[in-house]
Design an enzyme around this catalytic site. Structure first.
Site, PDB file in Angstrom:
ATOM      1  N   CYS A   3       0.938  -1.389  -0.117  1.00  0.00           N
ATOM      2  CA  CYS A   3      -0.107  -0.028  -0.036  1.00  0.00           C
ATOM      3  C   CYS A   3       0.707   1.178  -0.067  1.00  0.00           C
ATOM      4  CB  CYS A   3      -1.117  -0.255   1.035  1.00  0.00           C
ATOM      5  SG  CYS A   3      -2.020   1.357   1.118  1.00  0.00           S
ATOM      6  N   CYS A  25      -1.596   4.289   7.250  1.00  0.00           N
ATOM      7  CA  CYS A  25      -2.774   4.454   8.248  1.00  0.00           C
ATOM      8  C   CYS A  25      -2.025   3.659   9.634  1.00  0.00           C
ATOM      9  CB  CYS A  25      -3.885   3.622   7.605  1.00  0.00           C
ATOM     10  SG  CYS A  25      -4.529   4.326   6.204  1.00  0.00           S
ATOM     11  N   CYS A  34      -3.868   0.209  10.439  1.00  0.00           N
ATOM     12  CA  CYS A  34      -3.935  -0.840   9.169  1.00  0.00           C
ATOM     13  C   CYS A  34      -4.029  -2.183   9.673  1.00  0.00           C
ATOM     14  CB  CYS A  34      -3.112  -0.636   8.288  1.00  0.00           C
ATOM     15  SG  CYS A  34      -3.071  -1.508   6.973  1.00  0.00           S
TER      16      CYS A  34
HETATM   17  S1  SF4 Z   1      -5.701   0.909   5.746  1.00  0.00           S
HETATM   18 FE1  SF4 Z   1      -3.673  -0.136   5.442  1.00  0.00          FE
HETATM   19  S2  SF4 Z   1      -4.426  -0.840   3.309  1.00  0.00           S
HETATM   20 FE2  SF4 Z   1      -5.947   0.587   3.652  1.00  0.00          FE
HETATM   21  S3  SF4 Z   1      -5.013   2.603   2.919  1.00  0.00           S
HETATM   22 FE3  SF4 Z   1      -4.470   2.279   5.119  1.00  0.00          FE
HETATM   23  S4  SF4 Z   1      -2.253   1.320   4.838  1.00  0.00           S
HETATM   24 FE4  SF4 Z   1      -3.285   1.114   3.083  1.00  0.00          FE
END
Ligand code: SF4
Length: 347
Positions: free
Chosen positions: A69, A73, A76
Site C-alpha cells: 500500500c 494508516c 491498518c
Molecule cells: S488501511 Fe492499510 S491498506 Fe488501507 S489505505 Fe491504510 S495503509 Fe493502506
C-alpha cells in the site's frame, strides 16, 4: 390430377421441415437415454447430491490479492508483510474454483488494489469476473489515491461497486491517521472519484474506520452531500500480528476506542439511511477473507490464522479453516442488493 396426388406429399415435407428442430431434439433424447421408453443405457445413474448442512458456501468473498500500500494508516489491519501477488492466470484459476463452489460476490481489496500494474491487474480481474464468470456483484475497496478516469473508461462498465476509504473530512485528521501521501488531498480525490462513479455508472460506497482521532467528528453534512449507496462505519479493530504485538508492522493501540465511544459516533449519525455500522464483534468472523496466496484467514482468535491455499486443497477443504460465521454475516446485513443492475442507480 397430378397436382392433387402431389399435395399430401408436399404437406408431409412441409410438416417435417417445420418441425425439424423438435424431431432432432427427440432423436437426441433417444440417443442419450432420456426418452421415457428408451432402452436402458450403460451410463450410471447419478445419485441425488446430499447437501452437507455444515458446508460453507462462499457466497461473498474478499480477496486481498496484495498487501502492498502507498498509505500508512496507523491502525491498518492488513499490512505489507509480503510483497507477493499471484500471477494473473493462477488468480483466475482460484476465482473459477470459488465460482463453482457458489461465489456470487467478489470484493477485491488490499493493501491498495490499484498499486499493482497501475490498476490494470485489478481491472483485468474485475473484467474477468463480470464478463467470463458472470458474477452478480464485483466490487473493489480502495484508498482512492491512484484511481484515474482512464481506469473507469477501460474497466468501469464491469464494476458494480467501488468503496473508497475515508475516515475524516478534515485533511489534518487524515494526515494524523496516516491516510495520505505527500501533498495529495484525500478528500478532493474522493470527490473526483464520486463524480467518475456517477459518469461511468458505478455504485459508490464509503468506508470509515472510527478511531481516537475522528470519534468526535460530525460527518453528516459531507456524507449527505456525497450520497453514497452505503456508508460502512467500522470500529477500529486490533488484530494481533497485524496492528499489535511484537511481529506487527503497525501498533494501533493508541487508535482504539471503547464500544461506548463507538456507540456515541453512531448515535450522532443515526438518522442517516446509508449508515451501516460494524462493531468489532461483527467484523471479526463475518467476512470470508482470502489472502494473497488464496488462503482463508481465520480471525476468531484475534489474529489471522491462514488455511491452506484453495489452489492446493480446493475450496471445500480450505474453507473449513476460515472461521466464517454465516449467521453473523447475515446479521450484519452482509447480503444486500449488490449488483448495479438491481441497484437502479438514480444519479
Ligand atoms: S488501511 Fe492499510 S491498506 Fe488501507 S489505505 Fe491504510 S495503509 Fe493502506
Amino acid at each position: 390430377m397430378l397436382s392433387l396426388c402431389f399435395l399430401p406429399v408436399m404437406q408431409i415435407f412441409a410438416f417435417i421441415w417445420k418441425n425439424m428442430s423438435s424431431l432432432l431434439h427427440g432423436i437426441k433424447m433417444l440417443s442419450s437415454g432420456c426418452w421415457p421408453f428408451a432402452a436402458p443405457t450403460t451410463t450410471p445413474v447419478q445419485k441425488p447430491q446430499v447437501q452437507d448442512p455444515e458446508r460453507i458456501i462462499p457466497t461473498s468473498v474478499n480477496y486481498h490479492f496484495t498487501r502492498q500500500c502507498n498509505y500508512k494508516c496507523g491502525f491498518c489491519f492488513h499490512t505489507a508483510k509480503t510483497s507477493f501477488v499471484l500471477p494473473m492466470e493462477e488468480a483466475k484459476k482460484g476465482l473459477v474454483m470459488l465460482k463453482v463452489a457458489g461465489m456470487e460476490k467478489i470484493n477485491f481489496s488490499g493493501g491498495e488494489p490499484f498499486l499493482q500494474d497501475r490498476g490494470n491487474f485489478v481491472g483485468k480481474l474485475v473484467e474477468y469476473c463480470k464478463k467470463e464468470l458472470k458474477l452478480p456483484s464485483v466490487s473493489i475497496v480502495s484508498n482512492g489515491s491512484l484511481i484515474t478516469e482512464k481506469w473507469f473508461q477501460l474497466y468501469g462498465e464491469h464494476l458494480d461497486i467501488l468503496a473508497v476509504s475515508c475516515d475524516s473530512f478534515i485533511e489534518e485528521v487524515n494526515k494524523l491517521i496516516g491516510r495520505g501521501q505527500g501533498k495529495k488531498n484525500h478528500v478532493e480525490k474522493l470527490m473526483k472519484i464520486r463524480k467518475w462513479c456517477h459518469d461511468y455508472n458505478v455504485a459508490f460506497k464509503i468506508n470509515s474506520v472510527i478511531n481516537r482521532y475522528n470519534v468526535d467528528e460530525d460527518m453528516t453534512k459531507e456524507i449527505e452531500m456525497i450520497n453514497p449507496i452505503r456508508w460502512k462505519v467500522f470500529q477500529c479493530l486490533i488484530i494481533d500480528g497485524e496492528n499489535c504485538g511484537d511481529d506487527a508492522l503497525r501498533h494501533a493501540e493508541t487508535f482504539v476506542i471503547s464500544d461506548e465511544e463507538f456507540r456515541g459516533f453512531l448515535d450522532r449519525h443515526k438518522h442517516m439511511k446509508c449508515l451501516v455500522p460494524e462493531s468489532n464483534q461483527q467484523m471479526r468472523d463475518s467476512y470470508l477473507i482470502l489472502d494473497e496466496y488464496m488462503r482463508f484467514l481465520d480471525c476468531r482468535n484475534g489474529r489471522k490464522e491462514p488455511s491452506r491455499s484453495i489452489l492446493d486443497v480446493g475450496v471445500e477443504d480450505a474453507i473449513k479453516f476460515s472461521g466464517f460465521d454465516e449467521k453473523m454475516f447475515l446479521k450484519r446485513g452482509g447480503k444486500y442488493v449488490w449488483s448495479k443492475a438491481d441497484l437502479k442507480l438514480d444519479w
